[in-house]
Design an enzyme around this catalytic site. Structure first.
Site, PDB file in Angstrom:
ATOM      1  N   GLU A 206       1.051  -1.058   0.358  1.00 53.65           N
ATOM      2  CA  GLU A 206      -0.193   0.310   0.382  1.00 53.65           C
ATOM      3  C   GLU A 206       0.828   1.254  -0.068  1.00 53.65           C
ATOM      4  O   GLU A 206       0.032   2.459  -0.584  1.00 53.65           O
ATOM      5  CB  GLU A 206      -0.662   0.074   1.116  1.00 53.65           C
ATOM      6  N   SER A 225      -3.002   6.085  -6.289  1.00 51.85           N
ATOM      7  CA  SER A 225      -3.827   5.881  -6.308  1.00 51.85           C
ATOM      8  C   SER A 225      -4.027   7.222  -5.527  1.00 51.85           C
ATOM      9  O   SER A 225      -5.318   7.984  -6.835  1.00 51.85           O
ATOM     10  CB  SER A 225      -4.685   4.872  -5.746  1.00 51.85           C
TER      11      SER A 225
END
Ligand SMILES: [Fe+2]
Length: 284
Positions: A206, A225
């Site tokens: 992540e 993202s």
């Protein structure tokens, strides 16, 4: 996506889907957004966790959020993304002008690496989320973040899933490491061991960084993202890759990351994770 505190509560009660936003969530007082989230969660519950995702008819406003995020990420990706992410993006070729369906991204990834997406109505129990990875199946959400905050989502939405994780799952070396997380969690029985694996997942898959030609590059899905997360790398306390230190480190899921870990290279990150995931044991 994996469950953690600070996220909305989404589930089934008396046969009806409920979605409850915590105070501070951008959709907390937005009734139209709440109804939309219920509708999309209903589609995921109806499909079931192992089936292909049902297609969602996204609204013009939701497509606008995708275009806004995609346009804003183009330059930061060129500057901050690691080589393997750019290779994965080149293979995946996500559309720029419209939101993709989770099913169509899944079909492409399955052809590339044998990984696939299946639908999740919201946060999942960690063991449920990780266990499906052992079957090369990533349970992903289909809703879109609140339009008032296009560059940061307090929870993983479709944009995070397909740009962040989908790009990684389109790359064979990365896809294999995701699968290893699944096998490790299936083997480990204790809550403490699961918590340790979750922290390592967070600080690598992540929020991981790697060194590339003496530059720090992002390789984690949460960073890649979000423009805000990529900008924040310059302000973060960046430490050397260290599995034990990760397991002791607190992290935030609803704000930018104060501490990040950086591997010497993608090879270093991959090798360290393979050794850890194949050797992790329950504590006695
Ligand atoms: Fe994620």
């Amino acid at each position: 996506m994996e469950q953690n505190s600070g996220y909305p509560d989404i589930g089934l009660a008396d046969g009806r889907v409920f979605v409850s936003f915590p105070p501070g969530h951008p959709g907390h007082r937005d009734l139209a957004y709440h109804r939309r989230r219920v509708t999309i969660a209903e589609a995921a519950f109806a499909a079931g966790p192992a089936a292909p995702a049902a297609d969602i008819t996204y609204t013009d406003e939701e497509h606008d959020v995708w275009r806004t995020v995609g346009a804003a990420l183009a330059d930061p990706h060129a500057k901050h993304a690691c080589r393997e992410f750019l290779e994965g993006a080149d293979r995946l070729r996500l559309p720029a002008d419209r939101l993709p369906q989770l099913r169509e991204v899944s079909d492409t990834i399955e052809q590339l690496t044998g990984m696939r997406f299946s639908p999740a109505p919201g946060m999942l129990a960690p063991r449920d989320f990780y266990s499906s990875l052992a079957e090369r199946r990533f349970q992903a959400t289909q809703y879109i973040r609140h339009p008032s905050l296009p560059h940061f989502s307090p929870e993983p939405d479709l944009i995070h899933e397909v740009i962040g994780h989908g790009t990684a799952l389109a790359h064979e070396r990365w896809a294999d490491v995701y699968e290893l997380f699944g096998h490790a969690v299936r083997r480990l029985k204790s809550h403490d061991a699961l918590s340790d694996v979750s922290k390592v997942f967070w600080f690598t898959m992540e929020a991981g960084l790697v060194t590339e030609d003496d530059e720090v590059k992002a390789c984690g899905a949460t960073l890649l993202s979000s423009c805000g997360e990529l900008d924040n790398i310059a302000r973060a306390d960046i430490r050397p890759l260290d599995i034990t230190a990760m397991q002791r480190q607190r992290y935030t899921v609803t704000g930018y990351q104060p501490v990040l870990f950086c591997a010497d290279s993608f090879d270093h990150l991959e090798g360290t994770l393979r050794a850890y995931l194949t050797g992790a044991q329950d504590k006695r």
